[in-house]
Design an enzyme around this catalytic site. Structure first.
Site, PDB file in Angstrom:
ATOM      1  N   LYS A 201       4.592   3.386   6.544  1.00 16.20           N
ATOM      2  CA  LYS A 201       5.163   4.047   5.367  1.00 16.20           C
ATOM      3  C   LYS A 201       5.075   5.576   5.459  1.00 16.20           C
ATOM      4  O   LYS A 201       5.751   6.281   4.726  1.00 16.20           O
ATOM      5  CB  LYS A 201       4.520   3.540   4.073  1.00 16.20           C
ATOM      6  CG  LYS A 201       3.062   3.863   3.877  1.00 16.20           C
ATOM      7  CD  LYS A 201       2.572   3.264   2.557  1.00 16.20           C
ATOM      8  CE  LYS A 201       1.078   3.354   2.383  1.00 16.20           C
ATOM      9  NZ  LYS A 201       0.533   4.708   2.338  1.00 16.20           N
ATOM     10  N   ASP A 202       4.244   6.097   6.376  1.00 12.62           N
ATOM     11  CA  ASP A 202       4.146   7.558   6.547  1.00 12.62           C
ATOM     12  C   ASP A 202       5.214   8.124   7.486  1.00 12.62           C
ATOM     13  O   ASP A 202       5.370   9.332   7.588  1.00 12.62           O
ATOM     14  CB  ASP A 202       2.770   7.950   7.122  1.00 12.62           C
ATOM     15  CG  ASP A 202       1.626   7.633   6.168  1.00 12.62           C
ATOM     16  OD1 ASP A 202       1.878   7.592   4.945  1.00 12.62           O
ATOM     17  OD2 ASP A 202       0.488   7.444   6.633  1.00 12.62           O
TER      18      ASP A 202
ATOM     19  N   ARG B  11       5.947   6.993  -6.918  1.00  8.01           N
ATOM     20  CA  ARG B  11       6.520   5.638  -6.974  1.00  8.01           C
ATOM     21  C   ARG B  11       5.673   4.734  -7.862  1.00  8.01           C
ATOM     22  O   ARG B  11       6.186   3.992  -8.708  1.00  8.01           O
ATOM     23  CB  ARG B  11       6.583   5.061  -5.547  1.00  8.01           C
ATOM     24  CG  ARG B  11       6.876   3.569  -5.486  1.00  8.01           C
ATOM     25  CD  ARG B  11       6.678   3.025  -4.074  1.00  8.01           C
ATOM     26  NE  ARG B  11       5.304   3.123  -3.612  1.00  8.01           N
ATOM     27  CZ  ARG B  11       4.323   2.287  -3.935  1.00  8.01           C
ATOM     28  NH1 ARG B  11       4.550   1.273  -4.725  1.00  8.01           N
ATOM     29  NH2 ARG B  11       3.101   2.464  -3.470  1.00  8.01           N
ATOM     30  N   ARG B  12       4.338   4.783  -7.650  1.00  5.90           N
ATOM     31  CA  ARG B  12       3.462   3.937  -8.475  1.00  5.90           C
ATOM     32  C   ARG B  12       3.473   4.415  -9.921  1.00  5.90           C
ATOM     33  O   ARG B  12       3.516   3.595 -10.845  1.00  5.90           O
ATOM     34  CB  ARG B  12       2.026   3.979  -7.929  1.00  5.90           C
ATOM     35  CG  ARG B  12       1.865   3.240  -6.602  1.00  5.90           C
ATOM     36  CD  ARG B  12       0.448   3.352  -6.057  1.00  5.90           C
ATOM     37  NE  ARG B  12       0.326   2.623  -4.794  1.00  5.90           N
ATOM     38  CZ  ARG B  12      -0.346   3.073  -3.745  1.00  5.90           C
ATOM     39  NH1 ARG B  12      -0.959   4.242  -3.781  1.00  5.90           N
ATOM     40  NH2 ARG B  12      -0.420   2.342  -2.638  1.00  5.90           N
TER      41      ARG B  12
ATOM     42  N   ARG C  45      -6.154  12.458  -4.879  1.00  7.55           N
ATOM     43  CA  ARG C  45      -6.061  12.432  -3.427  1.00  7.55           C
ATOM     44  C   ARG C  45      -7.390  11.941  -2.890  1.00  7.55           C
ATOM     45  O   ARG C  45      -8.303  11.657  -3.623  1.00  7.55           O
ATOM     46  CB  ARG C  45      -5.784  13.848  -2.898  1.00  7.55           C
ATOM     47  CG  ARG C  45      -4.338  14.238  -3.026  1.00  7.55           C
ATOM     48  CD  ARG C  45      -3.889  15.079  -1.863  1.00  7.55           C
ATOM     49  NE  ARG C  45      -4.142  14.433  -0.583  1.00  7.55           N
ATOM     50  CZ  ARG C  45      -3.994  15.033   0.582  1.00  7.55           C
ATOM     51  NH1 ARG C  45      -3.626  16.280   0.624  1.00  7.55           N
ATOM     52  NH2 ARG C  45      -4.223  14.397   1.702  1.00  7.55           N
TER      53      ARG C  45
ATOM     54  N   ARG D  78     -11.466   7.584  -3.788  1.00  9.40           N
ATOM     55  CA  ARG D  78     -10.631   7.097  -4.897  1.00  9.40           C
ATOM     56  C   ARG D  78     -11.347   6.005  -5.695  1.00  9.40           C
ATOM     57  O   ARG D  78     -11.318   6.006  -6.923  1.00  9.40           O
ATOM     58  CB  ARG D  78      -9.296   6.575  -4.360  1.00  9.40           C
ATOM     59  CG  ARG D  78      -8.446   7.686  -3.772  1.00  9.40           C
ATOM     60  CD  ARG D  78      -7.141   7.171  -3.200  1.00  9.40           C
ATOM     61  NE  ARG D  78      -6.449   8.225  -2.477  1.00  9.40           N
ATOM     62  CZ  ARG D  78      -5.142   8.391  -2.466  1.00  9.40           C
ATOM     63  NH1 ARG D  78      -4.370   7.567  -3.147  1.00  9.40           N
ATOM     64  NH2 ARG D  78      -4.586   9.363  -1.771  1.00  9.40           N
TER      65      ARG D  78
ATOM     66  N   CYS E   7       9.194  10.295   1.909  1.00 11.52           N
ATOM     67  CA  CYS E   7       8.242   9.228   1.576  1.00 11.52           C
ATOM     68  C   CYS E   7       7.344   9.599   0.402  1.00 11.52           C
ATOM     69  O   CYS E   7       6.478   8.834   0.014  1.00 11.52           O
ATOM     70  CB  CYS E   7       7.440   8.767   2.797  1.00 11.52           C
ATOM     71  SG  CYS E   7       6.687  10.054   3.742  1.00 11.52           S
TER      72      CYS E   7
END
Length: 319
Positions: free
Chosen positions: A81-82, A129-130, A151, A157, A244
């Site tokens: 995805k990166d 997106r989330r 981040r 996190r 992305c």
């Protein structure tokens, strides 16, 4: 005489090291050659800015690709995805191994699910997106939440929840599985609620295009179904001209009739980060047999989404 070790370029994060370690073992088994990990620091690792601000696209990938181009490493492992959607001619995407769980996962205080979060709950995520989809889901279910940009690595996190600074965080299930933290997940979010990032849960193994023998060896790790799915998802992203870090979710899944895989369904979503507007569509077609078929599936769905107003929802557009 022992064969020279293959040099695998990887980011330094715990997650990157875990997934590169898994690939190193598979390549060692496949080729009979030792594999050594070469740790490379990328701009995305050192920058303190939020991912949405530094553009997202390629910030974790560029340094690894430069090391490949300079022949400092023989191959590299990325979170798919990166990867920017355009593939440089001098590098080849040699393998996309079978995908891990593509879903997003919620880690919340007191073992809560998303629906059980208190009113006004603070939910941490670095992903527009989330944010778009979580806010839209909350709105449609009469909940109020506050999405907070965060981040840091997986431990940092999760730490925000343990310390009580946030009520919950949302992370990729695949990453939690790979670093052995999946037991902390309080809910795996259904893809009907939150579509993952294009390529989420999949890895990309890249090497120099001129290294045909290595590319052929690495190709043994390729999973054609995963490759077809992520090709369709990334084609959708490219056709929307979104990087992305844009609020785009996509997932291609295979629809089986008993044991026989009959069709591929591609779902896409674009939304404003506050969740007030979402464009969500899907299309179903035969399982793509070539890369161009998978690409066409993504382009078709993107065209439908753009016709429904997706372009206006993505903030900065790639020029």
């Amino acid at each position: 005489m022992t064969e020279k070790a293959l040099r695998l370029g990887t980011r330094r994060s715990r997650l990157a090291m875990a997934q590169s370690g898994q690939v190193a073992e598979a390549v060692q088994e496949l080729t009979g050659r030792p594999v050594e990990l070469v740790e490379i620091t990328t701009y995305g690792d050192t920058s303190r800015e939020h991912l949405a601000q530094i553009g997202g696209t390629g910030v974790f990938v560029a340094a690894l690709r430069e090391a490949l181009a300079r022949d400092e490493v023989d191959f590299a492992v990325h979170s798919l995805k990166d990867l920017p959607t355009a593939q440089p001619a001098e590098l080849t995407l040699a393998a996309v191994p079978p995908r891990e769980d593509p879903r997003d996962a919620l880690i919340a205080r007191d073992g809560r699910t998303f629906a059980e979060l208190p009113d006004g709950a603070r939910v941490g995520t670095g992903s527009p997106r989330r944010m778009a989809q979580l806010n839209a889901y909350a709105r449609s279910h009469g909940m109020t939440i506050q999405t907070v940009p965060i981040r840091g690595n997986v431990d940092t996190r999760i730490g925000y929840v343990h310390k009580g600074e946030l009520d919950a965080v949302v992370l990729a299930a695949a990453g939690l599985n790979r670093v052995g933290r999946s037991d902390e997940v309080t809910e795996l979010l259904s893809v009907d609620t939150v579509l993952p990032a294009p390529g989420q849960g999949a890895l990309a193994i890249e090497c120099a295009a001129h290294n045909a023998s290595l590319a052929a060896a690495l190709a043994e790790l390729d999973d054609p179904y995963t490759r077809a799915a992520v090709t369709a998802e990334r084609s959708l992203l490219a056709a929307l001209e979104a990087g992305c870090s844009a609020p785009v979710g996509a997932l291609a899944d295979l629809l089986a009739d008993g044991q026989i895989v009959k069709e591929m369904r591609l779902r896409g979503v674009v939304g404003t980060t506050d969740g007030s507007t979402l464009v969500q569509l899907s299309t179903t077609g035969p399982v793509p047999e070539t890369e161009s078929h998978a690409t066409a599936l993504g382009r078709e769905l993107a065209a439908e989404m753009l016709a429904k107003g997706a372009a206006g929802l993505m903030g900065e557009r790639a020029l």
